[in-house]
Motif scaffolding. Structure first.
Motif, PDB file in Angstrom:
ATOM      1  N   PRO A  85      37.404  23.011  32.515  1.00  0.00           N
ATOM      2  CA  PRO A  85      37.431  23.262  33.967  1.00  0.00           C
ATOM      3  C   PRO A  85      36.489  24.399  34.366  1.00  0.00           C
ATOM      4  O   PRO A  85      36.909  25.550  34.508  1.00  0.00           O
ATOM      5  N   ASN A  86      35.219  24.092  34.562  1.00  0.00           N
ATOM      6  CA  ASN A  86      34.228  25.156  34.788  1.00  0.00           C
ATOM      7  C   ASN A  86      33.855  25.363  36.253  1.00  0.00           C
ATOM      8  O   ASN A  86      32.965  26.157  36.560  1.00  0.00           O
ATOM      9  N   GLY A  87      34.523  24.680  37.172  1.00  0.00           N
ATOM     10  CA  GLY A  87      34.215  24.865  38.588  1.00  0.00           C
ATOM     11  C   GLY A  87      34.461  26.281  39.073  1.00  0.00           C
ATOM     12  O   GLY A  87      33.746  26.801  39.933  1.00  0.00           O
ATOM     13  N   PHE A  88      35.474  26.951  38.501  1.00  0.00           N
ATOM     14  CA  PHE A  88      35.796  28.318  38.907  1.00  0.00           C
ATOM     15  C   PHE A  88      34.711  29.303  38.489  1.00  0.00           C
ATOM     16  O   PHE A  88      34.646  30.417  39.032  1.00  0.00           O
ATOM     17  N   LEU A  89      33.864  28.919  37.524  1.00  0.00           N
ATOM     18  CA  LEU A  89      32.762  29.801  37.125  1.00  0.00           C
ATOM     19  C   LEU A  89      31.784  30.002  38.272  1.00  0.00           C
ATOM     20  O   LEU A  89      31.099  31.033  38.354  1.00  0.00           O
ATOM     21  N   PHE A  90      31.705  29.015  39.163  1.00  0.00           N
ATOM     22  CA  PHE A  90      30.759  29.072  40.274  1.00  0.00           C
ATOM     23  C   PHE A  90      31.433  29.543  41.564  1.00  0.00           C
ATOM     24  O   PHE A  90      30.883  30.378  42.282  1.00  0.00           O
ATOM     25  N   LEU A  91      32.611  29.031  41.846  1.00  0.00           N
ATOM     26  CA  LEU A  91      33.304  29.437  43.066  1.00  0.00           C
ATOM     27  C   LEU A  91      33.910  30.837  42.944  1.00  0.00           C
ATOM     28  O   LEU A  91      34.036  31.555  43.925  1.00  0.00           O
ATOM     29  N   LYS A  92      34.331  31.175  41.728  1.00  0.00           N
ATOM     30  CA  LYS A  92      34.910  32.508  41.456  1.00  0.00           C
ATOM     31  C   LYS A  92      36.036  32.859  42.437  1.00  0.00           C
ATOM     32  O   LYS A  92      36.006  33.900  43.108  1.00  0.00           O
ATOM     33  N   PRO A  93      37.046  32.008  42.539  1.00  0.00           N
ATOM     34  CA  PRO A  93      38.140  32.302  43.474  1.00  0.00           C
ATOM     35  C   PRO A  93      39.007  33.459  42.985  1.00  0.00           C
ATOM     36  O   PRO A  93      39.075  33.736  41.785  1.00  0.00           O
ATOM     37  N   TYR A  94      39.678  34.101  43.926  1.00  0.00           N
ATOM     38  CA  TYR A  94      40.676  35.104  43.572  1.00  0.00           C
ATOM     39  C   TYR A  94      41.950  34.348  43.205  1.00  0.00           C
ATOM     40  O   TYR A  94      42.562  33.680  44.046  1.00  0.00           O
ATOM     41  N   ILE A  95      42.344  34.416  41.934  1.00  0.00           N
ATOM     42  CA  ILE A  95      43.512  33.670  41.459  1.00  0.00           C
ATOM     43  C   ILE A  95      44.775  34.461  41.760  1.00  0.00           C
ATOM     44  O   ILE A  95      44.960  35.575  41.271  1.00  0.00           O
ATOM     45  N   ASP A  96      45.634  33.885  42.594  1.00  0.00           N
ATOM     46  CA  ASP A  96      46.845  34.587  42.996  1.00  0.00           C
ATOM     47  C   ASP A  96      48.127  33.929  42.503  1.00  0.00           C
ATOM     48  O   ASP A  96      49.232  34.420  42.771  1.00  0.00           O
ATOM     49  N   GLU A  97      47.997  32.822  41.768  1.00  0.00           N
ATOM     50  CA  GLU A  97      49.187  32.150  41.244  1.00  0.00           C
ATOM     51  C   GLU A  97      48.834  31.402  39.960  1.00  0.00           C
ATOM     52  O   GLU A  97      47.795  30.762  39.864  1.00  0.00           O
ATOM     53  N   GLU A  98      49.710  31.481  38.990  1.00  0.00           N
ATOM     54  CA  GLU A  98      49.498  30.795  37.707  1.00  0.00           C
ATOM     55  C   GLU A  98      50.850  30.393  37.129  1.00  0.00           C
ATOM     56  O   GLU A  98      51.814  31.153  37.215  1.00  0.00           O
ATOM     57  N   LYS A  99      50.922  29.188  36.581  1.00  0.00           N
ATOM     58  CA  LYS A  99      52.166  28.777  35.945  1.00  0.00           C
ATOM     59  C   LYS A  99      51.879  27.828  34.789  1.00  0.00           C
ATOM     60  O   LYS A  99      50.855  27.145  34.753  1.00  0.00           O
ATOM     61  N   GLU A 100      52.826  27.807  33.851  1.00  0.00           N
ATOM     62  CA  GLU A 100      52.676  26.971  32.668  1.00  0.00           C
ATOM     63  C   GLU A 100      52.991  25.511  32.979  1.00  0.00           C
ATOM     64  O   GLU A 100      53.788  25.218  33.870  1.00  0.00           O
ATOM     65  N   VAL A 101      52.356  24.628  32.214  1.00  0.00           N
ATOM     66  CA  VAL A 101      52.709  23.208  32.236  1.00  0.00           C
ATOM     67  C   VAL A 101      53.528  22.930  30.986  1.00  0.00           C
ATOM     68  O   VAL A 101      53.049  23.143  29.863  1.00  0.00           O
ATOM     69  N   LEU A 102      54.751  22.479  31.177  1.00  0.00           N
ATOM     70  CA  LEU A 102      55.670  22.239  30.065  1.00  0.00           C
ATOM     71  C   LEU A 102      55.926  20.744  29.904  1.00  0.00           C
ATOM     72  O   LEU A 102      56.009  20.011  30.899  1.00  0.00           O
ATOM     73  N   VAL A 103      56.034  20.310  28.655  1.00  0.00           N
ATOM     74  CA  VAL A 103      56.389  18.918  28.376  1.00  0.00           C
ATOM     75  C   VAL A 103      57.575  18.886  27.423  1.00  0.00           C
ATOM     76  O   VAL A 103      57.818  19.832  26.668  1.00  0.00           O
ATOM     77  N   ASP A 104      58.304  17.784  27.477  1.00  0.00           N
ATOM     78  CA  ASP A 104      59.455  17.603  26.592  1.00  0.00           C
ATOM     79  C   ASP A 104      59.010  17.135  25.214  1.00  0.00           C
ATOM     80  O   ASP A 104      58.027  16.395  25.082  1.00  0.00           O
TER      81      ASP A 104
END
Length: 276
Positions: free
Chosen positions: A37-56
């Protein structure tokens, strides 16, 4: 409204088009290329939220399991194997379908959760940005892609799809109302564009083509599109200047010359993909 940006192969400029067109259209940028996912390398957004992806994944209680092997036989993904009197689990092959738990008449199987990636949300100027990031060494991206779509809003979204025509692309297209295919005027570009077109046609959504590294000639992509009544939405020039801007991690849309190119593409895209 979700517009998918895809390509039949990697390296055609899909992310270049996605990030810059998001700015031209004032659309939220959604990066579903979770393996890279390299789109953020160019847009450089301020990341204000992050969460894990969980699987069973299945957990086998050895005190209840009699090693009958029913769970092994029912698993279509070979994530369980009987070795002697033991049942072995290969976590990363498990698709969390639940068949093993259903068939176990000893109630020896329950489910636990493990992390396979993350969802990151941020803001760049006035657009929202979301991306999925698959953990290194994880083989299955689809659960992360699905979780990305669980986190988007029902606004105008531009989806940066994975490259190729795999199930990752198909999963992304399930949420799309229109598609833009990015290609390049080479034999490889034409070959893989044809494959991507076949996938897009399965979803019966409007689509168009953007040619990257356009030589301004009547090349094989233009001839193919003309012959098959496929709309060419626009083209990016084959230019050293473009490569230099891109190599420094900068946005083409901030350059006046290329801003005009993407603004024109945005106008044509609205016409071809028929939204208001």
């Amino acid at each position: 409204m979700n517009i998918a940006i895809l390509s039949g192969k990697g390296g055609t400029g899909k992310t270049t088009v996605s990030t810059n067109l998001a700015l031209a259209l004032k659309a939220n940028y959604i990066d579903c290329d979770v393996e890279e996912p390299n789109g953020f390398l160019f847009l450089k957004p301020y990341i204000d939220e992050e969460k894990e992806v969980l699987v069973d994944y299945p957990f086998i209680d050895d005190s209840k399991c009699n090693s009958c092997g029913k769970c092994v036989r029912v698993c279509q993904f070979n994530s369980l194997a009987k070795v002697g009197d033991d049942i072995m689990l290969f976590q990363k092959l498990c698709h969390s379908c639940g068949a093993c738990k259903i068939i176990c008449d000893k109630d020896a199987i329950s489910y636990k959760k493990r992390s396979i990636g993350n969802i990151e949300k941020g803001i760049f100027e006035d657009i929202k940005c979301i991306r999925g990031v698959l953990n290194v060494n994880e083989p299955m991206a689809v659960p992360v892609i699905k979780e990305v779509f669980n986190n988007i809003e029902t606004n105008f979204n531009l989806i940066d799809c994975p490259p190729g025509t795999s199930c990752n692309v198909v999963t992304s297209l399930k949420y799309a109302n229109g598609a833009i295919l990015v290609t390049e005027p080479t034999e490889f570009g034409l070959h893989d564009m044809k494959m991507a077109l076949e996938v897009v046609k399965l979803f019966n959504i409007p689509f168009g083509i953007i040619i990257n590294k356009d030589d301004k000639k009547d090349n094989l992509i233009k001839r193919y599109c003309r012959k098959n009544d496929i709309e060419v939405i626009g083209a990016l020039p084959y230019s050293r200047e473009v490569a230099e801007i891109y190599s420094m991690g900068n946005i083409l849309y901030k350059n006046a010359k290329y801003k005009e190119v993407f603004d024109n593409i945005a106008i044509k895209a609205r016409e071809v993909l028929k939204w208001n």
